[in-house]
Design an enzyme around this catalytic site. Structure first.
Site, PDB file in Angstrom:
ATOM      1  N   SER A 180      -1.808   8.025  -1.823  1.00 19.40           N
ATOM      2  CA  SER A 180      -2.624   9.038  -2.631  1.00 19.40           C
ATOM      3  C   SER A 180      -2.977  10.218  -1.483  1.00 19.40           C
ATOM      4  O   SER A 180      -3.376  11.177  -1.837  1.00 19.40           O
ATOM      5  CB  SER A 180      -4.067   8.705  -3.139  1.00 19.40           C
ATOM      6  OG  SER A 180      -4.604   7.895  -1.936  1.00 19.40           O
ATOM      7  N   THR A 181      -2.543  10.078  -0.041  1.00 19.36           N
ATOM      8  CA  THR A 181      -2.922  11.033   1.064  1.00 19.36           C
ATOM      9  C   THR A 181      -1.532  11.726   1.337  1.00 19.36           C
ATOM     10  O   THR A 181      -1.271  13.060   1.416  1.00 19.36           O
ATOM     11  CB  THR A 181      -3.430  10.161   2.245  1.00 19.36           C
ATOM     12  OG1 THR A 181      -4.349   9.541   1.830  1.00 19.36           O
ATOM     13  CG2 THR A 181      -4.126  11.621   3.023  1.00 19.36           C
ATOM     14  N   ASP A 236      -3.612   3.124   6.341  1.00 19.81           N
ATOM     15  CA  ASP A 236      -4.753   2.284   5.857  1.00 19.81           C
ATOM     16  C   ASP A 236      -5.909   2.120   6.904  1.00 19.81           C
ATOM     17  O   ASP A 236      -7.092   2.192   6.782  1.00 19.81           O
ATOM     18  CB  ASP A 236      -4.311   0.747   5.546  1.00 19.81           C
ATOM     19  CG  ASP A 236      -3.472   0.967   4.240  1.00 19.81           C
ATOM     20  OD1 ASP A 236      -3.966   1.574   3.287  1.00 19.81           O
ATOM     21  OD2 ASP A 236      -2.282   0.409   4.390  1.00 19.81           O
ATOM     22  N   GLY A 260       0.704  -0.182   4.378  1.00 18.61           N
ATOM     23  CA  GLY A 260       1.196  -1.113   3.497  1.00 18.61           C
ATOM     24  C   GLY A 260       0.484  -1.326   2.545  1.00 18.61           C
ATOM     25  O   GLY A 260       0.424  -2.165   1.476  1.00 18.61           O
ATOM     26  N   GLY A 261      -0.546  -0.683   2.345  1.00 16.25           N
ATOM     27  CA  GLY A 261      -1.774  -0.835   1.146  1.00 16.25           C
ATOM     28  C   GLY A 261      -1.096  -0.564  -0.191  1.00 16.25           C
ATOM     29  O   GLY A 261      -1.557  -1.112  -0.960  1.00 16.25           O
ATOM     30  N   GLU A 321       8.748   2.246   4.756  1.00 12.41           N
ATOM     31  CA  GLU A 321       7.997   3.217   5.777  1.00 12.41           C
ATOM     32  C   GLU A 321       8.195   3.237   7.232  1.00 12.41           C
ATOM     33  O   GLU A 321       8.096   4.140   8.023  1.00 12.41           O
ATOM     34  CB  GLU A 321       6.275   3.135   5.407  1.00 12.41           C
ATOM     35  CG  GLU A 321       5.800   3.628   4.098  1.00 12.41           C
ATOM     36  CD  GLU A 321       4.318   3.349   3.745  1.00 12.41           C
ATOM     37  OE1 GLU A 321       3.946   4.075   2.856  1.00 12.41           O
ATOM     38  OE2 GLU A 321       3.757   2.320   4.325  1.00 12.41           O
TER      39      GLU A 321
HETATM   40  C1  5RP Z   1       1.668   2.510   1.421  1.00 14.35           C
HETATM   41  C2  5RP Z   1       0.823   2.846   2.641  1.00 14.35           C
HETATM   42  C3  5RP Z   1      -0.126   4.178   2.603  1.00 14.35           C
HETATM   43  O1  5RP Z   1       0.330   5.081   3.459  1.00 14.35           O
HETATM   44  C4  5RP Z   1      -1.627   3.634   2.987  1.00 14.35           C
HETATM   45  O2  5RP Z   1      -1.771   2.615   2.112  1.00 14.35           O
HETATM   46  C5  5RP Z   1      -2.792   4.668   2.830  1.00 14.35           C
HETATM   47  O3  5RP Z   1      -2.702   5.119   1.170  1.00 14.35           O
HETATM   48  P1  5RP Z   1      -3.698   6.020   0.756  1.00 14.35           P
HETATM   49  O4  5RP Z   1      -3.182   7.593   1.380  1.00 14.35           O
HETATM   50  O5  5RP Z   1      -3.571   6.016  -0.780  1.00 14.35           O
HETATM   51  O6  5RP Z   1      -5.102   5.542   1.196  1.00 14.35           O
HETATM   52  O7  5RP Z   1       0.811   2.479   3.635  1.00 14.35           O
HETATM   53  O8  5RP Z   1       2.109   1.413   1.726  1.00 14.35           O
END
Ligand code: 5RP
Length: 239
Positions: A37-38, A98, A109-110, A117
């Site tokens: 989302s970022t 994260d 990896g969230g 990535e």
């Molecule tokens: C996905 C990721 C994202 O960059 C991480 O989880 C951050 O996510 P968000 O910007 O939605 O908080 O590593 O695998």
């Protein structure tokens, strides 16, 4: 005061604009685009700059199906790391995180996209992360669970080895899908937490040495520049 969601958009858009101004995002470049989302507002800002003619000839490598779909929607040309036009290396990768620790070590990896990535980040000349202030931490291990992407067949022995390293392990469950999350690469995710802070740089290697582990979410080998937005509306650039 601005909300967490507003901080995400602010960090992402500020980072892209600053990087364009500094000439680190430039026409004709090969760029890695992150997931989450970022990262999405950063992808959108790059698309806006392509649409208004500020940038041209951008070649993107997406880190997930989510990002590929966004690029398709926004009209950003997508390649793979293996395409001749990319040749295995990128000029810069921009992504979310994260956790951002001291010295800009990361947990990622969230969104279960850590493998692509990391392939993208570790094969880029420069790496930038964008985040709201909640992502900045003193140490790793006890707060945001470390995602470990594993081969399904190796689940039990891998969990045993992770537990020997002191981790509490949880198989990540799907949302609106019965059973475990299956990554874009057809694997499963084990989320790990520890009672006490851990040495991320050491554990990145130790965990990746376990047979059946595909990749873990510690990012310590390339230290990014981090754009961190705060609730007061400021954006900190942390190198
Ligand atoms: C996905 C990721 C994202 O960059 C991480 O989880 C951050 O996510 P968000 O910007 O939605 O908080 O590593 O695998």
């Amino acid at each position: 005061m601005i909300s967490k969601d507003e901080q995400k958009v602010l960090a992402a858009r500020t980072a892209v604009d600053v990087l364009v101004k500094k000439g680190r995002i430039f026409s004709g470049m090969k760029i890695g685009l992150g997931t989450g989302s970022t990262a999405m507002p950063a992808v959108k800002r790059i698309a806006e700059l392509i649409a208004d003619g500020t940038l041209s000839g951008i070649k993107a490598v997406a880190t997930s199906f989510q990002t590929t779909l966004a690029c398709e929607e926004f009209g950003i040309p997508v390649y793979t790391m293996n395409d001749k036009a990319i040749g295995g290396t990128l000029d810069l990768a921009i992504d979310g995180a994260d956790e951002i620790g001291k010295g800009n070590s990361l947990i990622k990896g969230g969104g279960a996209a850590l493998l692509r990535e990391k392939i993208v980040a570790y094969n880029s000349k420069a790496f930038v992360v964008v985040a709201d202030e909640s992502k900045a931490v003193e140490n790793h291990g006890t707060k945001f669970p470390l995602p470990v992407e594993i081969i399904a067949e190796a689940r039990v022995p891998v969990v045993q080895k992770l537990e020997k390293l002191g981790a509490k392990c949880v198989l990540r469950e799907g949302v609106k899908k019965a059973g475990p999350v299956i990554t874009d690469n057809g694997n499963m995710i084990i989320d790990c937490t520890w009672e006490n802070p851990v040495d991320a740089a050491k554990l990145e290697d130790t965990i990746n040495d376990i047979t059946g582990v595909v990749e873990c979410g510690f990012f310590t080998k390339i230290r990014p520049t981090a754009f961190i937005a705060h609730s007061d509306g400021s954006v900190e650039e942390r190198s």
